[in-house]
Design a protein around this motif. Sequence first.
Motif, PDB file in Angstrom:
ATOM      1  N   MET A   3       0.839  -1.184   0.000  1.00 28.50           N
ATOM      2  CA  MET A   3       0.000   0.000   0.000  1.00 28.50           C
ATOM      3  C   MET A   3       0.884   1.247   0.000  1.00 28.50           C
ATOM      4  N   LYS A   4       0.373   2.308  -0.579  1.00 25.69           N
ATOM      5  CA  LYS A   4       1.057   3.603  -0.595  1.00 25.69           C
ATOM      6  C   LYS A   4       0.023   4.680  -0.326  1.00 25.69           C
ATOM      7  N   GLU A   5       0.413   5.678   0.456  1.00 24.40           N
ATOM      8  CA  GLU A   5      -0.495   6.796   0.718  1.00 24.40           C
ATOM      9  C   GLU A   5       0.193   8.108   0.385  1.00 24.40           C
ATOM     10  N   ARG A  35      -0.410  12.153   1.071  1.00 24.75           N
ATOM     11  CA  ARG A  35      -1.177  12.998   1.981  1.00 24.75           C
ATOM     12  C   ARG A  35      -0.681  14.426   1.877  1.00 24.75           C
ATOM     13  N   ARG A  95     -15.356  10.728   0.678  1.00 19.31           N
ATOM     14  CA  ARG A  95     -14.434   9.616   0.427  1.00 19.31           C
ATOM     15  C   ARG A  95     -15.012   8.696  -0.637  1.00 19.31           C
ATOM     16  N   GLU A 139      -8.293   4.859  -2.838  1.00 20.47           N
ATOM     17  CA  GLU A 139      -9.325   5.396  -1.945  1.00 20.47           C
ATOM     18  C   GLU A 139      -8.974   6.855  -1.689  1.00 20.47           C
ATOM     19  N   HIS A 140      -9.762   7.753  -2.276  1.00 17.48           N
ATOM     20  CA  HIS A 140      -9.507   9.194  -2.198  1.00 17.48           C
ATOM     21  C   HIS A 140     -10.302   9.775  -1.038  1.00 17.48           C
ATOM     22  N   ARG A 142      -5.963  13.163   0.748  1.00 17.52           N
ATOM     23  CA  ARG A 142      -5.066  12.019   0.730  1.00 17.52           C
ATOM     24  C   ARG A 142      -5.663  10.901  -0.102  1.00 17.52           C
ATOM     25  N   GLU A 143      -4.809   9.978  -0.485  1.00 17.11           N
ATOM     26  CA  GLU A 143      -5.283   8.823  -1.223  1.00 17.11           C
ATOM     27  C   GLU A 143      -4.427   7.627  -0.848  1.00 17.11           C
ATOM     28  N   LYS A 144      -5.114   6.512  -0.622  1.00 16.75           N
ATOM     29  CA  LYS A 144      -4.451   5.244  -0.315  1.00 16.75           C
ATOM     30  C   LYS A 144      -4.537   4.369  -1.561  1.00 16.75           C
ATOM     31  N   ASN A 191      -3.350   0.798  -3.710  1.00 17.71           N
ATOM     32  CA  ASN A 191      -2.826  -0.563  -3.657  1.00 17.71           C
ATOM     33  C   ASN A 191      -3.180  -1.279  -4.947  1.00 17.71           C
TER      34      ASN A 191
END
Length: 144
Positions: free
Chosen positions: A1-3, A5, A75, A89-90, A107-109, A111
Amino acid sequence: MKEIRTEIRIHASASVVWNVLTDFRAFPDWNPFMVYLKGKPAVGERIEVKMVPPGSKGMVFKPTVLKFQRNKEFRWLGHTGFPGLFDGEHILELIENSDGTTTFIQREKFNGILLPMLKKSLDNGTKAGFEAMNKKLKQICETK
């Protein structure tokens, strides 16, 4: 996973920021990153968003709304291709501060199996797009 922010402090109330942030028809006039957002922003509904990071042609996504809480959070979850390939996921969050300002967090996650190949463009273009949008949002809200 990467975020990814980003955040910015806006000298305006959360309701002012929310009203600008959810006036989707006005996005083409001010938003350099999300050039349009169409659809009903209600939990479970699909919307359509075109994101244009600096230096790119942009991409259109059709994510599903996960949360839409007035003056607090918007979201959604989107996929490129099929779930698990490249998912994002924004999250757009507003935090009301005691001094009357609002902290806007974008932010956004990310994967999915394509994530390793896309990390560089996320670190550069996508983050720059978030920051450009944040600055314009601040500018507009502070002149209202």
